[in-house]
Design an enzyme around this catalytic site. Structure first.
Site, PDB file in Angstrom:
ATOM      1  NE  ARG A 102       2.968  -2.668   5.399  1.00 40.99           N
ATOM      2  CZ  ARG A 102       3.454  -1.626   4.485  1.00 40.99           C
ATOM      3  NH1 ARG A 102       2.682  -0.347   4.423  1.00 40.99           N
ATOM      4  NH2 ARG A 102       4.368  -1.986   3.904  1.00 40.99           N
ATOM      5  CD  GLN A 142      -2.505   0.188   4.644  1.00 39.11           C
ATOM      6  OE1 GLN A 142      -2.230   1.129   4.253  1.00 39.11           O
ATOM      7  NE2 GLN A 142      -1.199  -0.501   4.837  1.00 39.11           N
ATOM      8  CE1 TYR A 173       0.519   7.930   9.448  1.00 44.00           C
ATOM      9  CE2 TYR A 173       0.534   5.529   7.974  1.00 44.00           C
ATOM     10  CZ  TYR A 173       0.653   7.075   8.357  1.00 44.00           C
ATOM     11  OH  TYR A 173       1.451   7.965   7.630  1.00 44.00           O
ATOM     12  N   GLY A 193       7.181  -1.853  -2.756  1.00 42.98           N
ATOM     13  CA  GLY A 193       6.359  -0.462  -3.005  1.00 42.98           C
ATOM     14  C   GLY A 193       6.994   0.412  -4.254  1.00 42.98           C
ATOM     15  NE  ARG A 194      10.208   6.187  -0.860  1.00 37.50           N
ATOM     16  CZ  ARG A 194       9.979   5.031   0.015  1.00 37.50           C
ATOM     17  NH1 ARG A 194       9.901   3.882   0.397  1.00 37.50           N
ATOM     18  NH2 ARG A 194       9.553   5.816   1.032  1.00 37.50           N
ATOM     19  N   PRO A 224       1.000  -0.947  -0.130  1.00 37.99           N
ATOM     20  CG  PRO A 224      -0.393  -1.436   1.702  1.00 37.99           C
ATOM     21  CD  PRO A 224       1.478  -2.017   1.167  1.00 37.99           C
ATOM     22  CB  CYS A 250      -1.274   7.557   0.884  1.00 41.82           C
ATOM     23  SG  CYS A 250      -1.684   6.425   2.356  1.00 41.82           S
ATOM     24  CB  ALA A 280      -3.157   4.339   4.256  1.00 41.41           C
ATOM     25  CG  LEU A 296      16.445  -0.234   1.165  1.00 41.39           C
ATOM     26  CD1 LEU A 296      16.425  -0.053   1.427  1.00 41.39           C
ATOM     27  CD2 LEU A 296      15.414   0.955  -0.124  1.00 41.39           C
TER      28      LEU A 296
END
Length: 360
Positions: free
Chosen positions: A234, A104, A186, A328-329, A23, A25, A62, A306
């Site tokens: 998570r 999520q 969070y 992710g990235r 996930p 944003c 999220a 990573l």
């Protein structure tokens, strides 16, 4: 054969491979008006590209269970019919491409009501689309954030119900996996850590009290989420404040409890609960946290952080360090990374759009 491209079955759901999208944003939903926090064309194009790229499971960003639970006014939400309909369009398309759609669900706690990152990410007040955040204790995230409202017991229980209501809407929208966001400082993560939870009632103090809210959210979601579909959670394995914060040993204890309460997989990340923390990052730096949870509890895990190269991801899954990898990235940089990985690993053809068959 490649372990990375073996199917993964959780309950009755089979995910076609073990390359999953974490996930992330997008901060790109309308912040005001009748379509507030509704997924639009950007979200459709963004997630559709990763589905046609061969990703086995996509976990949407999220998504706030209430207006006050969003990280920013431009976050997605899932508390009304318009939001449900906007997300259905995405879930349907992902399903058509052979990708499992997941989402999520989140409440941002004391880190809510901030601006979009590319506009500085500063806290927003009520005069600028914002609101006063809530938290377990009146402890601001940092010196720039406002002191949050301390939740009452009644409000805590109401938020658990909001998670359940959003999960019910997620099912209506066509999602097959729900992930509860308990990481990165969070709201649920704030309850877990003694760094952010200073309560003296049944939700603070001891380990059992600090995990109470997380388990109540899981129980609330499990009452509405079908028995045959998996539920993810998570967690930040550590907030990098050991020994005074949330620790890896705490995560192992929580994982065992989550498994008893119906969680099927732990998405293991770290950090986010305190600013200016020194984190020793490097390729796969969070994988050992996931591996420890898996080996000590038997709960399936996904590793994140990573993970960028096919051989690296293959080693993680083939070596039993995790059951899947969450990218992710790297998927932002390369939407078709799963197809490249399949070629490099000799995994054969990854199911994809017939329109792209000539490129196989």
């Amino acid at each position: 054969m490649s372990a990375l491209f073996e199917p993964c079955t959780l309950r009755s759901l089979t995910i076609p491979n073990r390359v999953w999208m974490a996930p992330m944003c997008q901060y790109s939903a309308p912040a005001q008006g009748p379509l507030t926090s509704v997924a639009g064309d950007w979200h459709f194009a963004h997630y559709a590209a990763r589905a046609t790229g061969g990703t086995g499971l996509i976990l949407l960003e999220a998504t706030g269970v209430s207006p006050e639970g969003r990280i920013s006014p431009a976050d997605l939400g899932l508390w009304n019919d318009e939001q449900t309909a906007g997300l259905r369009r995405i879930a349907d398309f992902l399903t058509e491409q052979g990708t499992v759609p997941g989402i999520q669900l989140a409440h941002a706690g004391c880190k809510a009501s901030t601006d979009r990152p590319w506009r500085g990410g500063a806290p927003l007040g009520p005069d600028a689309e914002g609101w006063l955040p809530s938290a377990p204790s009146p402890v601001p995230f940092d010196e720039d954030h406002p002191v949050p409202h301390e939740l009452t017991v009644e409000q805590i229980q109401e938020i658990a119900g909001q998670f359940a209501d959003s999960a019910r809407r997620a099912l209506t929208a066509g999602f097959r996996v729900v992930e509860i966001h308990g990481a990165h400082g969070y709201l649920i993560g704030e309850f877990l850590s003694p760094h952010s939870n200073h309560r003296t009632d049944a939700y603070g103090g001891s380990f059992d009290n600090r995990v109470r809210f997380a388990l109540e959210v899981v129980d609330a979601v499990r009452t509405v989420w079908p028995e045959d579909l998996p539920l993810f959670f998570r967690v930040s394995a550590t907030d990098w404040l050991e020994p005074d914060g949330w620790t890896v040993a705490d995560t192992v204890r929580l994982a065992a409890l989550l498994r008893q309460h119906g969680v099927d997989l732990l998405d293991v990340s770290s950090g986010g609960n305190a600013p200016n923390v020194s984190i020793p990052t490097g390729p796969g730096y969070q994988v050992p946290f996931a591996t420890r949870v898996r080996s000590e509890t038997g709960l399936p895990v996904a590793a994140v952080g990573l993970i960028t190269e096919p051989g690296q991801a293959e080693k993680i899954v083939a070596g039993g360090e995790a059951d899947a990898v969450l990218l992710g990235r790297q998927l932002l940089r390369e939407p078709s990374w799963p197809r490249r990985a399949a070629r490099e690993l000799g995994a054969g053809h990854v199911t994809g759009p017939v329109q792209y068959g000539r490129a196989a």
